[in-house]
Design a protein around this motif. Structure first.
Motif, mmCIF file in Angstrom:
data_model
loop_
_atom_site.group_PDB
_atom_site.id
_atom_site.type_symbol
_atom_site.label_atom_id
_atom_site.label_comp_id
_atom_site.label_asym_id
_atom_site.label_seq_id
_atom_site.Cartn_x
_atom_site.Cartn_y
_atom_site.Cartn_z
ATOM 1 N N SER A 421 -24.528 14.992 -2.812
ATOM 2 C CA SER A 421 -24.680 13.563 -2.529
ATOM 3 C C SER A 421 -23.724 13.235 -1.384
ATOM 4 C CB SER A 421 -24.303 12.740 -3.756
ATOM 5 O OG SER A 421 -22.936 12.983 -4.064
ATOM 6 N N TRP A 422 -23.734 12.005 -0.931
ATOM 7 C CA TRP A 422 -22.758 11.604 0.084
ATOM 8 C C TRP A 422 -22.323 10.165 -0.132
ATOM 9 C CZ3 TRP A 422 -24.780 7.408 2.460
ATOM 10 C CH2 TRP A 422 -26.152 7.360 2.721
ATOM 11 N N LEU A 423 -21.205 9.834 0.534
ATOM 12 C CA LEU A 423 -20.617 8.491 0.457
ATOM 13 C C LEU A 423 -20.079 8.172 1.845
ATOM 14 C CD1 LEU A 423 -19.472 6.200 -1.509
ATOM 15 C CD2 LEU A 423 -17.363 7.515 -1.497
ATOM 16 N N THR A 424 -20.342 6.972 2.318
ATOM 17 C CA THR A 424 -19.803 6.627 3.639
ATOM 18 C C THR A 424 -19.443 5.144 3.707
ATOM 19 O OG1 THR A 424 -20.183 6.852 6.032
ATOM 20 C CG2 THR A 424 -22.039 6.081 4.719
ATOM 21 N N ALA A 425 -18.516 4.837 4.575
ATOM 22 C CA ALA A 425 -18.134 3.431 4.789
ATOM 23 C C ALA A 425 -17.531 3.283 6.175
ATOM 24 C CB ALA A 425 -17.113 2.996 3.742
ATOM 25 N N VAL A 426 -17.667 2.085 6.728
ATOM 26 C CA VAL A 426 -16.985 1.744 7.974
ATOM 27 C C VAL A 426 -15.929 0.702 7.624
ATOM 28 C CG1 VAL A 426 -17.221 0.685 10.264
ATOM 29 C CG2 VAL A 426 -18.991 2.235 9.397
ATOM 30 N N TYR A 427 -14.736 0.903 8.133
ATOM 31 C CA TYR A 427 -13.627 -0.018 7.845
ATOM 32 C C TYR A 427 -13.196 -0.719 9.128
ATOM 33 C CZ TYR A 427 -13.140 2.571 3.457
ATOM 34 O OH TYR A 427 -13.374 3.155 2.251
ATOM 35 N N GLN A 428 -12.835 -1.991 8.975
ATOM 36 C CA GLN A 428 -12.301 -2.750 10.108
ATOM 37 C C GLN A 428 -10.968 -3.375 9.710
ATOM 38 O OE1 GLN A 428 -15.386 -5.621 10.906
ATOM 39 N NE2 GLN A 428 -16.211 -4.388 12.583
ATOM 40 N N TYR A 429 -10.187 -3.691 10.724
ATOM 41 C CA TYR A 429 -8.903 -4.350 10.455
ATOM 42 C C TYR A 429 -9.160 -5.789 10.047
ATOM 43 C CZ TYR A 429 -4.168 -6.069 11.112
ATOM 44 O OH TYR A 429 -2.938 -6.632 10.918
ATOM 45 N N ASP A 430 -8.581 -6.182 8.919
ATOM 46 C CA ASP A 430 -8.722 -7.540 8.405
ATOM 47 C C ASP A 430 -7.416 -8.291 8.664
ATOM 48 O OD1 ASP A 430 -9.481 -9.806 6.944
ATOM 49 O OD2 ASP A 430 -8.670 -8.980 5.098
ATOM 50 N N VAL A 431 -7.482 -9.288 9.566
ATOM 51 C CA VAL A 431 -6.257 -9.965 10.007
ATOM 52 C C VAL A 431 -5.562 -10.665 8.844
ATOM 53 C CG1 VAL A 431 -5.352 -11.740 11.574
ATOM 54 C CG2 VAL A 431 -7.256 -10.300 12.291
ATOM 55 N N SER A 432 -6.349 -11.275 7.925
ATOM 56 C CA SER A 432 -5.710 -12.080 6.888
ATOM 57 C C SER A 432 -4.888 -11.233 5.915
ATOM 58 C CB SER A 432 -6.749 -12.907 6.129
ATOM 59 O OG SER A 432 -7.639 -12.035 5.493
ATOM 60 N N SER A 433 -5.341 -10.031 5.628
ATOM 61 C CA SER A 433 -4.577 -9.192 4.686
ATOM 62 C C SER A 433 -3.743 -8.132 5.402
ATOM 63 C CB SER A 433 -5.533 -8.501 3.715
ATOM 64 O OG SER A 433 -6.358 -7.585 4.425
#
Ligand SMILES: Cc1cc2nc3c(=O)[nH]c(=O)nc-3n(C[C@H](O)[C@H](O)[C@H](O)COP(=O)(O)OP(=O)(O)OC[C@H]3O[C@@H](n4cnc5c(N)ncnc54)[C@H](O)[C@@H]3O)c2cc1C
Length: 477
Positions: A421-433
Motif C-alpha cells: 500500500s502507500w501513504l502520501t501527503a504534502v505539507y506547507q508552513y502554517d504561519v499561525s502555528s
C-alpha cells in the motif's frame, strides 16, 4: 566548468582539527599533497561534479550521515557551491537503511542490500566524510567535539543523529541487543529478530509493542505485523499468532489499509489491541503481561517478543538512557527543548523555515531528532535536509530562509510478499502555528490528512522498489 578557488590552504587545519592523519581520511583528501596547492583546489579538482559559483562561503558540520544528514550535506554542496565547506561525521563506515528492513525479517532482502556508502558524497560533491563519534557541542565557541577530543569549528552545525531507544517494559538496552530485539534501527538486531522468527513453529506466538506517538515511521510497526504474519502463513505456520499491543488509541497511519489487512488479508493470524498499557516483558521466559483501561492484567506466553520501545533524539542519555538520564551531548547542548507533556524534553523544537533550534542559535536539527509538525520518516528526513540546506545557503549569503517551504512525504508498506500500500501527503508552513501542516487542495486545512492508497496491490509493490531506489539515490548518490 570547474570552479576556480583561491582561498587559503585548509588541509592541515582540517586534518589537525579532526585529530586525523592523512592516512585516516577520505581518499581524495589523503591524496591532497603537501605543497602549496591549496586545499580548496584539491577538493575542487578531485570531485566529479562542477559546483556552482556562489557568494557563499563558510564551514557547515553535519552530525549524522543517515537519511537527513546525508541529504543535507549533499545539497549544501550542490546549492552552496565550491566555497561552502561541508564536513559530515558519522560513527559508522556506512549506513544501513531502516526502510525496507522489515523485508530482511522475511528473507526477501539481505542487510547487505540495504548498505549505503558515503563515498559518492565525497567524490562527486566534495563533502568531507569523517568516521567518528560526536561527544559534545560547544555552542559558545561554535565547535563540535569528537571522541578523539578534537574540536571542529563551524559557522553552522546540522544535527541529524536520529534516535536512541529507552529501557521500557522491564527490559534493559542489553535485552534489546540479545533477547528481545526492537530492530527499530536496522543492523544486528534485525538479524537476531529474523533468526528468532525463523525458529518459530506452527502455533507459536509473536508479540510486538508500539509506543505512544510520536515514534519513528508511523506505519512501520503495522507493516511489520503484516509481513511477519504473511511469512508465517507462507511457510506452513498458519496457526501461529501475531499479537500487536499498541499503546496508542488506534492505528497511527494508513488506518483503512491496516484495518483491512488485519481483518481480512491476515485474518485469524493478526490480533490488534489498542490502548495497551502496563506492558511488562520477561526477556527470558517471553511472558508478556498488559492491561487495557481498567481491565484485568492479561498474560501472553510468547515465543518471540519484539518491543518497539519509546525513543527520543539520540544523544540525550549518556549511559543508562533512563528518563532521568539527560547527560548526553544533545541534552547538554540544550537541544531537547520540546514541552509536550507526555514526552517532554525528548526532541528538538525547530523553526521549520530553517530547522534552526528554537533554543540554540547556529545549531540546526533535522530528521527524526526534530519536532516541527512533520512525521518521523526517512523520506521526510530527506525533505527536511533540503529545506535546511537551502536555508543555510541563504543565511550564509546574507539573506533569509524561504518563508513558505513545502515538503512531501511518501511511504510504501508491504502487506504480503508481493503486495503493498502507500501513504502520501504534502505539507506547507502554517504561519499561525509556526509548524508544517498537511495541505489539502493546494491550501491549508486544519484537518488536512495524508492520502492512502485505495487498494493493496502488486502494482504498488513494484512501485515501492522504484520509490525506494530513487529516494536512496537522491540521498547518497
Ligand atoms: C522498520 C522500519 C521501516 C521504515 N520504513 C520507512 C519507510 O518506508 N519510509 C520512510 O520514509 N521511513 C521509514 N522508516 C523511518 C526512517 O528509517 C527514519 O525516519 C530515518 O532513518 C530517520 O533519518 P535520520 O537521518 O533522522 O536518522 P538515521 O537515518 O537513523 O541516521 C542517524 C545517523 O546519525 C549517526 N549518529 C548518531 N549519533 C551520532 C554521533 N554522536 N556522532 C556521529 N554520528 C552519529 C548514526 O550512525 C546514523 O547514521 C522506517 C524505519 C524503520 C525502523
Amino acid at each position: 566548468m570547474k570552479p576556480s578557488c583561491h582561498l587559503p590552504s585548509r588541509r592541515n587545519w582540517l586534518l589537525t582539527s579532526l585529530g586525523l592523519s592523512a592516512a585516516t581520511v577520505a581518499p581524495w583528501l589523503a591524496h591532497a599533497d603537501n605543497d602549496d596547492h591549496d586545499f580548496e583546489h584539491e577538493v575542487s579538482s578531485n570531485i566529479s561534479l562542477a559546483l556552482a559559483q556562489t557568494n557563499v562561503s563558510g564551514h557547515v558540520v553535519v552530525v549524522g550521515g543517515g537519511m537527513a544528514g546525508a541529504s543535507t550535506a549533499k545539497y549544501l554542496r550542490l546549492w552552496g557551491g565550491a566555497q561552502l565547506h561541508v564536513t559530515l561525521i558519522d560513527t559508522d563506515a556506512s549506513y544501513t537503511s531502516n526502510i525496507m528492513s522489515n523485508l530482511v525479517l522475511t528473507q526477501q532482502r539481505t542487510l547487505g542490500s540495504l548498505d549505503y556508502k558515503r563515498d559518492v558524497l565525497a567524490s562527486s560533491y566534495g563533502v568531507t566524510v569523517v568516521q567518528n563519534r560526536v561527544t559534545r557541542l560547544d555552542t559558545a565557541n561554535k565547535q563540535v567535539i569528537l571522541a578523539s577530543g578534537a574540536p571542529l569549528s563551524y559557522d553552522r552545525v546540522v544535527v541529524a543523529s536520529g534516535v536512541e531507544f529507552m529501557p521500557a517494559y522491564g527490559l534493559t538496552v542489553s535485552d534489546y541487543e540479545t533477547k528481545t530485539p526492537h530492530a527499530w534501527r536496522a543492523g544486528s538486531q534485525t538479524s537476531l529478530l529474523a533468526t528468532q522468527i525463523d525458529a518459530m513453529v506452527d502455533g507459536d506466538t509473536f508479540v510486538m509493542t508500539i509506543p505512544l506517538a510520536p515514534y519513528r515511521c508511523p506505519p512501520g510497526p503495522y507493516e511489520r505485523a503484516c509481513v511477519v504474519a504473511d511469512l508465517l502463513k507462507r511457510t506452513g505456520r498458519g496457526n501461529a499468532r501475531v499479537i500487536v499491543l499498541d499503546e496508542n488509541p488506534g492505528i497511527q497511519a494508513e488506518s483503512g489499509t491496516f484495518q483491512n489487512a488485519f481483518s481480512f488479508v491476515h485474518a485469524g493470524v493478526i490480533s490488534y489491541q489498542s490502548n495497551a498499557s502496563n506492558i511488562q516483558i520477561n526477556p527470558d521466559t517471553k511472558v508478556v503481561t498488559y492491561s487495557v483501561g481498567n481491565g484485568a492484567m492479561q498474560t501472553i506466553n510468547a515465543k518471540v517478543v519484539n518491543p518497539i520501545p519509546p525513543h527520543r533524539a539520540a544523544g540525550i542519555g549518556a549511559s543508562t538512557l533512563a528518563d532521568n538520564d539527560t547527560a548526553g551531548w544533545f541534552a547538554l547542548a540544550g537541544l531537547n527543548n520540546n514541552t509536550n507533556t507526555s514526552y517532554a524534553r525528548r526532541w528538538a523544537l525547530v523553526d521549520p523555515l530553517s530547522y534552526e533550534s528554537r533554543a540554540v542559535p547556529y545549531v540546526h536539527v533535522v530528521g527524526d531528532a526534530a519536532q516541527c509538525g512533520l512525521p518521523k520518516a526517512g523520506h521526510v528526513g530527506n525533505q527536511e535536509g533540503k529545506i535546511c540546506a537551502d536555508a543555510i545557503v541563504r543565511l550564509l549569503g546574507g539573506g533569509a530562509p524561504d518563508s513558505a517551504p513545502v515538503a512531501n512525504s511518501a511511504c510504501y508498506s508491504p502487506i504480503t510478499a508481493n503486495t503493498a500500500s502507500w501513504l502520501t501527503a504534502v505539507y506547507q508552513y502554517d504561519v499561525s502555528s509556526s509548524e508544517m501542516k498537511v495541505a489539502s487542495n493546494g491550501g491549508l486545512t486544519a484537518g488536512g490528512a495524508a492520502v492512502e492508497s485505495a487498494s493493496i496491490s502488486s502494482r504498488n509493490y513494484t512501485q515501492m522498489g522504484v520509490w525506494f531506489n530513487t529516494l536512496m539515490k537522491d540521498t547518497f548518490a
